[in-house]
Design a protein around this motif. Structure first.
Motif, PDB file in Angstrom:
ATOM      1  N   ASP A 204       0.856  -1.195   0.000  1.00 14.50           N
ATOM      2  CA  ASP A 204       0.000   0.000   0.000  1.00 14.50           C
ATOM      3  C   ASP A 204       0.889   1.243   0.000  1.00 14.50           C
ATOM      4  N   GLU A 205       0.283   2.404   0.115  1.00 11.25           N
ATOM      5  CA  GLU A 205       1.020   3.671  -0.014  1.00 11.25           C
ATOM      6  C   GLU A 205       2.023   3.871   1.116  1.00 11.25           C
TER       7      GLU A 205
ATOM      8  N   SER B 116      -1.857  -2.434  -3.632  1.00 14.33           N
ATOM      9  CA  SER B 116      -3.243  -2.307  -3.178  1.00 14.33           C
ATOM     10  C   SER B 116      -3.798  -0.959  -3.643  1.00 14.33           C
TER      11      SER B 116
ATOM     12  N   GLU C  77      -6.762   0.007  -2.434  1.00 10.20           N
ATOM     13  CA  GLU C  77      -7.848   0.181  -1.467  1.00 10.20           C
ATOM     14  C   GLU C  77      -8.033   1.630  -1.017  1.00 10.20           C
ATOM     15  N   LYS C  78      -6.911   2.340  -0.852  1.00 14.02           N
ATOM     16  CA  LYS C  78      -7.019   3.720  -0.349  1.00 14.02           C
ATOM     17  C   LYS C  78      -7.768   4.602  -1.360  1.00 14.02           C
TER      18      LYS C  78
END
Ligand SMILES: NC(=O)c1ccc[n+]([C@@H]2O[C@H](COP(=O)([O-])OP(=O)(O)OC[C@H]3O[C@@H](n4cnc5c(N)ncnc54)[C@H](OP(=O)(O)O)[C@@H]3O)[C@@H](O)[C@H]2O)c1
Length: 327
Positions: free
Chosen positions: A127-128, A294, A296-297
């Motif tokens: 992720d980030e 991801s 998702e954010k």
């Protein structure tokens, strides 16, 4: 409302973004180079201005009436790219644009980074927040450009957002042409097992994500990874490309390590001989590094929802290659 400035507008992503912004009714300005090919932009109605983004004064002088910036331009890995060029374009030109944005109090600055700033992903999907570990001079300069943008957003009063695309593809792109061509001609050879993960984003989905970064109230101050719905193994990706081309999935495979060592030697010898190496470590590493992310954010905060499946995106890309006699 002022005009929207797009840098890198003549490139694959920049042109697609300009098309979308013009269709949405915006006035779009592009800072181009004297050598840039502007035919497509002129046709779209984009105002093309020859401005060297590496020249701080020229940038500032041409910032009148600009309310929003999408900074897409970047020096990419090509045969003749030097570390100095990467720094000049990907860091210093970014500084010039951010400074002009600050001095003109523009509405928003949207900065294009890359997932490459995170290098190889040890524990996919990343992720980030996952650590940054660029793997070459290009990625290093993109990391420095991103960090500079984030500094301006956090400390200098510029309202802005960073987005990091994964591998961008679609009609108009030629970066994936080599892969399509080798599969179409039945000469593709997998180096290693093909089990590494690879993540792609279809151009229209990416443009939707970029526009969300530039318009959504949740976007300012944030970093977003923009990618397709799913990632795949390299073997699955190659199989899918074969499928859309109406070919059998390639079965030729050679072990990774001997090719990797050969690429190091080849690179060194070719550099001494001042010729372009047919294989070099970065090209070979494409077959060994996991790159899965991801989204998702972006989904959660922006409502980002990629619509084009990998199969559909690859089919459209293959059609474009065929229509343009590229495969
Ligand atoms: N392609 C990918 O898979 C990928 C993945 C992750 C991130 N990204 C990032 O996405 C962005 C767009 O990528 P792309 O593949 O669409 O790029 P692209 O097609 O290679 O286009 C690059 C653009 O940057 C401009 N540019 C290069 N050097 C410049 C300079 N010195 N001064 C001003 N403009 C300059 C080019 O202008 P000219 O027409 O004049 O050459 C062109 O408009 C880049 O920031 C890249 O780092 C790309």
């Amino acid at each position: 409302m002022g005009k929207i400035l797009v840098t890198g507008a003549t490139g694959f992503t920049g042109t697609a973004l300009c098309r979308r912004l013009i269709n949405d009714g915006h006035e779009v300005v592009a800072f181009i180079r004297p050598t840039s090919k502007t035919g497509a932009l002129t046709e779209l109605g984009v105002i093309c201005k020859t401005v060297d983004i590496c020249d701080a004064e020229a940038v500032l002088d041409n910032f009148t009436d600009i309310s929003k910036v999408y900074h897409i331009a970047a020096a990419y890995r090509t045969e003749h790219s030097t570390t100095e060029t990467f720094i000049k374009v990907n860091v210093e030109a970014t500084r010039n644009l951010l400074e002009a944005a600050k001095q003109n109090s523009i509405e928003r600055f949207i900065h294009c980074s890359t997932v490459g700033v995170q290098g190889e992903i040890d524990d996919p999907p990343a992720d980030e927040e996952y650590r940054m570990k660029p793997g070459d001079h290009y990625q290093e300069s993109k990391k420095d450009g991103e960090l500079l943008a984030r500094k301006y957003f956090a400390e200098e009063g510029v309202t802005g957002t960073v987005f990091r695309p994964v591998g961008i593809y679609g009609p108009g792109d030629t970066r994936f042409l080599k892969l399509f061509r080798s599969i179409a001609r039945g000469v593709f050879v997998m180096i290693g097992s093909g089990s590494v993960l690879y993540h792609m984003t279809y151009i229209d989905d990416l443009v939707e994500g970029i526009v969300l970064c530039g318009t959504h109230p949740n976007a300012p101050g944030e970093v977003f990874t923009l990618g397709g719905e799913n990632y795949t193994t390299l073997k699955e990706l190659v199989g899918e490309v074969a499928r859309v081309l109406g070919k059998q999935p390639p079965i030729l495979r050679i072990p990774y390590l001997p090719v990797f060592w050969a690429s190091i030697i080849c690179d060194k010898v070719c550099k001494l001989a001042h010729i372009s190496p047919p294989i070099y470590p970065r090209r070979v590493e494409f077959f060994s590094l996991d790159r899965a992310f991801s989204i998702e954010k972006a989904r959660r905060l922006l409502g980002y929802a990629p619509k084009v499946s990998l199969h559909e995106g690859l089919s459209r890309t293959a059609d474009w290659y065929r229509e343009n006699n590229l495969i």
